[in-house]
Design an enzyme around this catalytic site. Structure first.
Site, PDB file in Angstrom:
ATOM      1  N   ASP A 129       0.815  -1.210   0.000  1.00  0.00           N
ATOM      2  CA  ASP A 129       0.000   0.000   0.000  1.00  0.00           C
ATOM      3  C   ASP A 129       0.852   1.265   0.000  1.00  0.00           C
ATOM      4  OD1 ASP A 129      -2.317  -1.502   0.066  1.00  0.00           O
ATOM      5  OD2 ASP A 129      -2.482  -1.434   2.254  1.00  0.00           O
ATOM      6  N   TYR A 173       6.905 -10.267   6.735  1.00  0.00           N
ATOM      7  CA  TYR A 173       6.694  -8.841   6.937  1.00  0.00           C
ATOM      8  C   TYR A 173       7.253  -8.435   8.294  1.00  0.00           C
ATOM      9  CZ  TYR A 173       3.469  -8.230   2.979  1.00  0.00           C
ATOM     10  OH  TYR A 173       2.926  -8.149   1.726  1.00  0.00           O
TER      11      TYR A 173
END
Length: 246
Positions: free
Chosen positions: A52, A110
């Site tokens: 994003d 992540y």
């Protein structure tokens, strides 16, 4: 024609995300623009996944097909010479035509960075948390996220996929000098899943939720039962692994 796999790092601060979109510059648009100049035609790039706006990457994986006969290692120098300074191609290798950056990924890692003290040099790369956190409570909650679960409660309400079952192989809280980070390794992650898990864990750490509440949230399959969505700029796509999971 040959297929090239790229390992790419980028600072997402000034981008509207990875994927090309009508408004706002993106990582994909920058990479494809450079490849188009090199090939004198449009070149489609496929990524392991989207990130994003303001989200970063240390090990994003891309692939594209090329008819150029130049040695593979030359792609690294050629691309970096024309890409913006906040996008860096770290490695290039020729792979089999069956390789697919997205569908072939077996595990993704992540990391989400946060710190207790404000630092003007890290303001775009780690989230400042102004309240006191109980690390042990967060670690207890983290353990409940490991395994195969339906993560509906930790994804956006209107997700693009129906199947929201994912497996998290590893989840930990790491203290690294002045900063801390959550580390997640999983089979894949739903849209905003990591940020919602982090927001929930931080609220566990400050006492809004009990660690055991994470199990209740998973079972409810209701986004409203989980915590807030953490800001994007602390999040990094750290690594993508294509080896089979035992």
């Amino acid at each position: 024609m040959k297929r090239i796999k790229l390992t790419v790092a980028y600072d997402g601060t000034h981008y509207a995300g990875y994927q090309v979109q009508p408004n706002g510059n993106t990582i994909q648009a920058e990479v494809e623009a450079v490849l188009a100049r090199m090939h004198s035609r449009a070149v489609k790039v496929v990524a392991s996944g989207r990130t994003d706006a303001r989200v970063h990457a240390r090990g994003q994986i891309l692939h594209f097909d090329t008819h150029l006969s130049m040695p593979v290692d030359r792609f690294v120098k050629a691309l970096n010479a024309m890409l913006p300074d906040d996008i860096l191609v770290q490695a290039a290798e020729e792979v089999d035509a069956s390789f697919h950056a997205r569908y072939g990924a077996k595990r993704k890692e992540y990391r989400y960075f946060f710190r207790g003290d404000a630092d003007p040099f890290r303001r775009h790369h780690a989230v400042t948390v102004t309240y006191t956190l109980d690390h042990e409570r967060m670690r207890q909650a983290l353990r409940l996220l490991v395994g195969t679960h339906d993560f509906t409660s930790f994804s956006v309400t209107k997700a693009e996929v129906e199947d929201r079952v994912r497996t998290i192989y590893e989840a930990e809280l790491v203290e690294a000098g002045d900063e801390m980070y959550f580390r997640f390794v999983g089979s894949g992650f739903l849209y905003n899943q990591v940020r919602i898990m982090v927001g929930t864990l931080l609220e566990v750490g400050r006492g809004k939720y009990e660690p055991a509440d994470v199990s209740r949230m998973l079972a409810s399959k209701d986004r409203r039962s989980a915590g807030i969505t953490a800001p994007p700029h602390g999040l990094y796509l750290w690594n993508v692994n294509y080896e089979k999971v035992d």
